[in-house]
Design a protein around this motif. Structure first.
Motif, PDB file in Angstrom:
ATOM      1  N   GLY A 452       0.834  -1.191   0.000  1.00  0.00           N
ATOM      2  CA  GLY A 452       0.000   0.000   0.000  1.00  0.00           C
ATOM      3  C   GLY A 452       0.870   1.242   0.000  1.00  0.00           C
ATOM      4  O   GLY A 452       2.106   1.154   0.036  1.00  0.00           O
ATOM      5  N   PRO A 453       0.268   2.433  -0.055  1.00  0.00           N
ATOM      6  CA  PRO A 453       1.052   3.666  -0.103  1.00  0.00           C
ATOM      7  C   PRO A 453       1.835   3.904   1.182  1.00  0.00           C
ATOM      8  O   PRO A 453       1.385   3.547   2.274  1.00  0.00           O
ATOM      9  CB  PRO A 453      -0.018   4.751  -0.305  1.00  0.00           C
ATOM     10  CG  PRO A 453      -1.274   4.147   0.240  1.00  0.00           C
ATOM     11  CD  PRO A 453      -1.179   2.682  -0.071  1.00  0.00           C
ATOM     12  N   ALA A 454       3.006   4.510   1.025  1.00  0.00           N
ATOM     13  CA  ALA A 454       3.873   4.810   2.172  1.00  0.00           C
ATOM     14  C   ALA A 454       3.419   6.130   2.793  1.00  0.00           C
ATOM     15  O   ALA A 454       3.975   7.199   2.521  1.00  0.00           O
ATOM     16  CB  ALA A 454       5.329   4.893   1.721  1.00  0.00           C
ATOM     17  N   LEU A 455       2.406   6.059   3.626  1.00  0.00           N
ATOM     18  CA  LEU A 455       1.822   7.251   4.240  1.00  0.00           C
ATOM     19  C   LEU A 455       2.349   7.437   5.662  1.00  0.00           C
ATOM     20  O   LEU A 455       2.610   6.458   6.373  1.00  0.00           O
ATOM     21  CB  LEU A 455       0.297   7.137   4.286  1.00  0.00           C
ATOM     22  CG  LEU A 455      -0.425   6.953   2.951  1.00  0.00           C
ATOM     23  CD1 LEU A 455      -1.920   6.748   3.186  1.00  0.00           C
ATOM     24  CD2 LEU A 455      -0.185   8.147   2.032  1.00  0.00           C
ATOM     25  N   THR A 456       2.475   8.689   6.083  1.00  0.00           N
ATOM     26  CA  THR A 456       2.764   8.986   7.478  1.00  0.00           C
ATOM     27  C   THR A 456       1.481   8.800   8.290  1.00  0.00           C
ATOM     28  O   THR A 456       0.372   8.763   7.725  1.00  0.00           O
ATOM     29  CB  THR A 456       3.250  10.432   7.639  1.00  0.00           C
ATOM     30  OG1 THR A 456       2.169  11.319   7.309  1.00  0.00           O
ATOM     31  CG2 THR A 456       4.442  10.718   6.720  1.00  0.00           C
ATOM     32  N   PRO A 457       1.587   8.705   9.629  1.00  0.00           N
ATOM     33  CA  PRO A 457       0.366   8.600  10.432  1.00  0.00           C
ATOM     34  C   PRO A 457      -0.599   9.766  10.206  1.00  0.00           C
ATOM     35  O   PRO A 457      -1.816   9.565  10.153  1.00  0.00           O
ATOM     36  CB  PRO A 457       0.901   8.590  11.867  1.00  0.00           C
ATOM     37  CG  PRO A 457       2.277   7.994  11.740  1.00  0.00           C
ATOM     38  CD  PRO A 457       2.804   8.513  10.443  1.00  0.00           C
ATOM     39  N   GLU A 458      -0.053  11.000  10.040  1.00  0.00           N
ATOM     40  CA  GLU A 458      -0.940  12.150   9.794  1.00  0.00           C
ATOM     41  C   GLU A 458      -1.667  12.014   8.460  1.00  0.00           C
ATOM     42  O   GLU A 458      -2.857  12.306   8.354  1.00  0.00           O
ATOM     43  CB  GLU A 458      -0.135  13.462   9.810  1.00  0.00           C
ATOM     44  CG  GLU A 458       0.543  13.763  11.139  1.00  0.00           C
ATOM     45  CD  GLU A 458       1.997  13.336  11.142  1.00  0.00           C
ATOM     46  OE1 GLU A 458       2.799  14.027  11.778  1.00  0.00           O
ATOM     47  OE2 GLU A 458       2.332  12.317  10.491  1.00  0.00           O
ATOM     48  N   GLU A 459      -0.936  11.566   7.428  1.00  0.00           N
ATOM     49  CA  GLU A 459      -1.557  11.395   6.113  1.00  0.00           C
ATOM     50  C   GLU A 459      -2.592  10.270   6.132  1.00  0.00           C
ATOM     51  O   GLU A 459      -3.638  10.364   5.495  1.00  0.00           O
ATOM     52  CB  GLU A 459      -0.466  11.113   5.080  1.00  0.00           C
ATOM     53  CG  GLU A 459       0.470  12.290   4.843  1.00  0.00           C
ATOM     54  CD  GLU A 459       1.781  11.898   4.186  1.00  0.00           C
ATOM     55  OE1 GLU A 459       2.625  12.791   3.980  1.00  0.00           O
ATOM     56  OE2 GLU A 459       1.986  10.694   3.895  1.00  0.00           O
ATOM     57  N   GLU A 460      -2.287   9.217   6.854  1.00  0.00           N
ATOM     58  CA  GLU A 460      -3.227   8.109   6.974  1.00  0.00           C
ATOM     59  C   GLU A 460      -4.503   8.549   7.681  1.00  0.00           C
ATOM     60  O   GLU A 460      -5.623   8.171   7.283  1.00  0.00           O
ATOM     61  CB  GLU A 460      -2.575   6.961   7.739  1.00  0.00           C
ATOM     62  CG  GLU A 460      -3.401   5.690   7.808  1.00  0.00           C
ATOM     63  CD  GLU A 460      -3.476   4.956   6.491  1.00  0.00           C
ATOM     64  OE1 GLU A 460      -4.596   4.546   6.118  1.00  0.00           O
ATOM     65  OE2 GLU A 460      -2.427   4.799   5.836  1.00  0.00           O
ATOM     66  N   SER A 461      -4.360   9.392   8.702  1.00  0.00           N
ATOM     67  CA  SER A 461      -5.528   9.784   9.491  1.00  0.00           C
ATOM     68  C   SER A 461      -6.511  10.634   8.698  1.00  0.00           C
ATOM     69  O   SER A 461      -7.706  10.637   8.986  1.00  0.00           O
ATOM     70  CB  SER A 461      -5.079  10.554  10.740  1.00  0.00           C
ATOM     71  OG  SER A 461      -4.515  11.817  10.387  1.00  0.00           O
ATOM     72  N   VAL A 462      -6.031  11.353   7.673  1.00  0.00           N
ATOM     73  CA  VAL A 462      -6.926  12.184   6.865  1.00  0.00           C
ATOM     74  C   VAL A 462      -7.958  11.315   6.148  1.00  0.00           C
ATOM     75  O   VAL A 462      -9.105  11.730   5.948  1.00  0.00           O
ATOM     76  CB  VAL A 462      -6.121  13.043   5.870  1.00  0.00           C
ATOM     77  CG1 VAL A 462      -7.048  13.795   4.912  1.00  0.00           C
ATOM     78  CG2 VAL A 462      -5.228  14.027   6.616  1.00  0.00           C
ATOM     79  N   LYS A 463      -7.585  10.106   5.776  1.00  0.00           N
ATOM     80  CA  LYS A 463      -8.512   9.230   5.042  1.00  0.00           C
ATOM     81  C   LYS A 463      -9.726   8.847   5.874  1.00  0.00           C
ATOM     82  O   LYS A 463     -10.788   8.540   5.324  1.00  0.00           O
ATOM     83  CB  LYS A 463      -7.792   7.954   4.592  1.00  0.00           C
ATOM     84  CG  LYS A 463      -6.676   8.177   3.593  1.00  0.00           C
ATOM     85  CD  LYS A 463      -6.283   6.880   2.919  1.00  0.00           C
ATOM     86  CE  LYS A 463      -5.793   5.853   3.904  1.00  0.00           C
ATOM     87  NZ  LYS A 463      -5.439   4.569   3.237  1.00  0.00           N
ATOM     88  N   THR A 464      -9.565   8.842   7.184  1.00  0.00           N
ATOM     89  CA  THR A 464     -10.668   8.428   8.056  1.00  0.00           C
ATOM     90  C   THR A 464     -11.242   9.586   8.857  1.00  0.00           C
ATOM     91  O   THR A 464     -12.057   9.374   9.752  1.00  0.00           O
ATOM     92  CB  THR A 464     -10.175   7.338   9.018  1.00  0.00           C
ATOM     93  OG1 THR A 464      -9.038   7.823   9.751  1.00  0.00           O
ATOM     94  CG2 THR A 464      -9.770   6.086   8.244  1.00  0.00           C
ATOM     95  N   ALA A 465     -10.819  10.806   8.536  1.00  0.00           N
ATOM     96  CA  ALA A 465     -11.343  11.979   9.239  1.00  0.00           C
ATOM     97  C   ALA A 465     -12.803  12.198   8.850  1.00  0.00           C
ATOM     98  O   ALA A 465     -13.280  11.659   7.840  1.00  0.00           O
ATOM     99  CB  ALA A 465     -10.511  13.204   8.877  1.00  0.00           C
ATOM    100  N   PRO A 466     -13.532  13.000   9.633  1.00  0.00           N
ATOM    101  CA  PRO A 466     -14.912  13.330   9.243  1.00  0.00           C
ATOM    102  C   PRO A 466     -14.957  13.909   7.841  1.00  0.00           C
ATOM    103  O   PRO A 466     -13.972  14.457   7.336  1.00  0.00           O
ATOM    104  CB  PRO A 466     -15.336  14.352  10.295  1.00  0.00           C
ATOM    105  CG  PRO A 466     -14.475  14.053  11.479  1.00  0.00           C
ATOM    106  CD  PRO A 466     -13.159  13.592  10.919  1.00  0.00           C
ATOM    107  N   GLY A 467     -16.129  13.800   7.202  1.00  0.00           N
ATOM    108  CA  GLY A 467     -16.258  14.180   5.794  1.00  0.00           C
ATOM    109  C   GLY A 467     -16.384  15.660   5.568  1.00  0.00           C
ATOM    110  O   GLY A 467     -15.767  16.465   6.255  1.00  0.00           O
ATOM    111  N   ARG A 468     -17.225  16.046   4.622  1.00  0.00           N
ATOM    112  CA  ARG A 468     -17.206  17.397   4.084  1.00  0.00           C
ATOM    113  C   ARG A 468     -17.898  18.445   4.946  1.00  0.00           C
ATOM    114  O   ARG A 468     -18.013  19.589   4.543  1.00  0.00           O
ATOM    115  CB  ARG A 468     -17.831  17.390   2.692  1.00  0.00           C
ATOM    116  CG  ARG A 468     -16.929  16.680   1.703  1.00  0.00           C
ATOM    117  CD  ARG A 468     -17.536  16.530   0.343  1.00  0.00           C
ATOM    118  NE  ARG A 468     -16.550  15.943  -0.554  1.00  0.00           N
ATOM    119  CZ  ARG A 468     -16.837  15.385  -1.710  1.00  0.00           C
ATOM    120  NH1 ARG A 468     -18.089  15.310  -2.117  1.00  0.00           N
ATOM    121  NH2 ARG A 468     -15.876  14.885  -2.458  1.00  0.00           N
TER     122      ARG A 468
END
Length: 480
Positions: A452-468
């Protein structure tokens, strides 16, 4: 030849005030008494959209080879860009990229870089620095109509002024920088110049782009890039998220013939769900659309072979007037910049009105374009449904070697460095045949492929953050 050493007054006339024309003017200004740029459209005083440049709405990556060339021609341009919000992105660690060979790692030291910004900002910065030179005059709202001269020498151009009147502008050198749809070859034919042969490779690529307001992300947010794979028996689909100024993401998706994206806003994000990875779709679900979808279908690779015709003295073509490239590889601006730098180097040695200058300049301009053509057009011809010359056995062997390099680069710094240097146009494609690179390719990947993509923890957390419904355009502190 030092600046101002020519025996009599010299004027250069540049037809087209876009990036290629501006950089050509910057290249010639030190060796001319005056450079006149003729541009049919109005040009803004700020980084804003302008007529005549629809491609500005798509993501543009200015690779290091182009950025360095621009800075050499117009010192201070990079500082002007960054002061207005452009970002210098370290490569490869500042890009999350899925290549045809797998995900790239981000653990390497910086090899090269790119400038991440809107095209409006990039063009404005170049134009602003250029017009600081009193030798340069910009005529806007002025339309080039035809060339002056004969089949032996071009002596200027006829233009239509804003008031509708026409004027003949004479010059020792005329530069065609009118872009992909330039009428320059037709104007040459009207003077009796033989037809300029062309090579066209068209993978049928359609581009669709949309601006988004970024969610709450780290200040050093990476470029996200999902590439197509020409080896698969299906249309190639790709996407890029480019972080630009004002807390925005410029998102461009593309598909080759049979897999084109739509201008339908409701289907834009749906297209990203059919890529080789869902990463772009996951991030867009957390971002807010901030504009309409813009579509471009004129993306064929087109090379005009001026070197194969007996060209008149006093005329040359630069940028997309000479070689148009599929924008998916992001080489157009960098090729224009390196071509202008080559023009500058020749003008430093020889009078622009000297016999043979234009012919030698056209050859020098063509070298960066030829390198980019190898990286882009020769890959495009491998996609299903591509039109143009059919791939030869040599093309397919070269394609297999390049894929071997790409797969090896996912875990080998030697190959990462070579591929990145070539992709950013800091060195020629011959670097891929260096003995160390050949040995690394023969050895193959040193580590297992990433799952999978080499994401940092901060970058990974954006994917599961609240939506729009969350605040947009806010930054958190960059990671240490």
């Amino acid at each position: 030849m030092p600046p101002d050493a020519h025996p009599r007054a010299r004027r250069a006339l540049v037809l087209g005030g876009g990036l290629a024309g501006s950089l050509a003017a910057a290249a010639l200004a030190p060796y001319c008494d005056s450079v006149v740029i003729v541009e049919r459209h109005a040009l803004p005083d700020e980084p804003r959209p302008r007529r005549g440049l629809p491609q500005a709405r798509h993501a543009h990556m200015l690779w290091a080879g182009g950025a360095d060339a621009i800075e050499a021609l117009l010192p201070g341009t990079t500082a002007l860009w960054t002061a207005r919000g452009a970002r210098r992105v370290s490569l490869p660690n500042g890009m999350v990229s899925l290549s045809p060979g797998g995900w790239y790692r981000r653990c390497w030291p910086e090899v090269q870089y790119l400038i991440s910004a809107s095209r409006d900002l990039l063009d404005w910065g170049v134009r602003t620095r250029l017009l600081d030179d009193p030798r340069v005059t910009l005529l806007t709202g002025t339309e080039p109509l035809r060339l002056l001269g004969t089949a032996s020498r071009v002596t200027g151009a006829t233009v239509r002024r804003p008031d509708g009147s026409t004027a003949d502008l004479e010059a020792e050198l005329v530069v065609d920088a009118m872009g992909r749809t330039s009428p320059g070859t037709g104007w040459l034919a009207a003077l009796g110049v033989p037809e300029v042969p062309e090579t066209v490779i068209d993978a049928g690529v359609t581009y669709a782009s949309r601006r988004y307001r970024a969610p709450r992300v780290p200040a050093d947010w990476p470029v996200i890039n999902i590439q197509a794979d020409s080896r698969l028996p299906m249309a190639g689909r790709a996407a890029t998220i480019l972080p630009i100024e004002d807390g925005a993401w410029l998102v461009s998706v593309s598909g080759t013939r049979g897999g084109e994206p739509s201008s339908d806003e409701a289907r834009f994000e749906e297209f990203t769900q059919r890529l080789r990875s869902p990463l772009v779709a996951e991030y867009l679900a957390r971002a807010e659309p901030a504009g309409p979808v813009t579509v471009t279908r004129t993306t064929a690779n087109r090379r005009r072979h001026f070197e194969k015709v007996r060209m008149p003295e006093g005329f040359l073509a630069i940028g997309e007037a000479a070689t148009s490239l599929n924008p998916v590889y992001g080489h157009g601006m960098s090729v224009a910049a390196q071509s202008a730098r080559a023009l500058h180097a020749l003008a430093a040695r020889q009078d622009i009105a000297a016999r043979g200058f234009a012919r030698r300049a056209q050859r020098a301009i063509g070298r960066p374009a030829a390198a980019a053509w190898l990286l882009g057009a020769d890959q495009d011809i491998l996609f299903p449904g591509a039109e143009g010359r059919r791939p030869t056995r040599a093309d397919r062997l070269a394609g297999r070697y390049v894929h071997r390099l790409i797969r090896t680069a996912c875990s080998d710094l030697t190959v990462v460095r070579a591929l990145t240097d070539v992709m950013t146009l800091q060195t020629g494609a011959a670097a891929l045949a260096h003995p160390k690179v050949l040995l690394a390719a023969l050895r193959g990947p040193r580590l297992p492929a990433l799952d999978g993509p080499a994401l940092t923890p901060e970058e990974e957390s954006v994917k599961t953050a609240p939506g729009r419904d969350t605040p947009y355009g806010q930054e958190v502190a960059p990671r240490p």
